[in-house]
Design an enzyme around this catalytic site. Sequence first.
Site, PDB file in Angstrom:
ATOM      1  CB  CYS A 198      -0.900  -0.004   1.237  1.00 20.59           C
ATOM      2  SG  CYS A 198      -1.858   1.522   1.421  1.00 20.59           S
ATOM      3  CG  ASP A 222      -2.521  -3.607  -0.593  1.00 20.73           C
ATOM      4  OD1 ASP A 222      -3.230  -3.745   0.411  1.00 20.73           O
ATOM      5  OD2 ASP A 222      -2.174  -2.494  -1.032  1.00 20.73           O
ATOM      6  CB  VAL A 224       5.561 -12.804 -21.884  1.00 18.34           C
ATOM      7  CG1 VAL A 224       4.420 -13.544 -21.221  1.00 18.34           C
ATOM      8  CG2 VAL A 224       6.517 -12.249 -20.850  1.00 18.34           C
ATOM      9  CD  GLU A 225      11.222 -17.388 -19.646  1.00 16.11           C
ATOM     10  OE1 GLU A 225      10.957 -18.484 -19.113  1.00 16.11           O
ATOM     11  OE2 GLU A 225      11.634 -16.399 -19.013  1.00 16.11           O
ATOM     12  CG  HIS A 275      -5.685  -2.491  -4.893  1.00 18.27           C
ATOM     13  ND1 HIS A 275      -4.557  -2.768  -4.160  1.00 18.27           N
ATOM     14  CD2 HIS A 275      -6.721  -2.638  -4.033  1.00 18.27           C
ATOM     15  CE1 HIS A 275      -4.883  -3.065  -2.920  1.00 18.27           C
ATOM     16  NE2 HIS A 275      -6.197  -2.984  -2.813  1.00 18.27           N
ATOM     17  CD  GLU A 276      -7.652   1.609  -7.885  1.00 17.58           C
ATOM     18  OE1 GLU A 276      -8.758   1.695  -7.347  1.00 17.58           O
ATOM     19  OE2 GLU A 276      -6.577   1.649  -7.228  1.00 17.58           O
TER      20      GLU A 276
END
Length: 152
Positions: A50, A57, A72-73, A91-92
């Site tokens: 956070c 979080d 993507v590896e 979070h966003e």
Amino acid sequence: MTAPANPLHLGQNSALPASPEEAVLDYVPNPRPGRTYLVRFAAPEFTSLCPVTGQPDFAHLVIDYVPGETIVESKSLKLFLSSFRNHAGFHEDCTVGIGERLFDEMKPVWLRIGGYWYPRGGIPIDVFWQSSAPPQDLWLPDQGVASYRGRG
């Protein structure tokens, strides 16, 4: 972006990057170019910090994409996602930032990310981002993560 001739992480000992900005994602040639298919990564134990309290979080991330010229590896993706453990971000920002970075670097046909965040302060926050509408002929299963229901 072209895939590196020698991925940095695949088959190598790799240290955990100190931050998402320092993490290097490896991309390899798509083994089925020209085909419309879905690749899904689930990270049920994603963590970040956070930016206000510094408390951890936790989220269950689901990343779906239709490859273009590269994929993507997975080891490099795991290292990138793990680098968020000491990253302070809402979070966003974390969810959308991961999706945008993968989309910008890998250049898939389509990408979406679902961030199913566990509650802090009594409120779960779910964050969703996609690059555009999915291709018409794509089999797109549900992400399979139930909304948080607590004890109810």
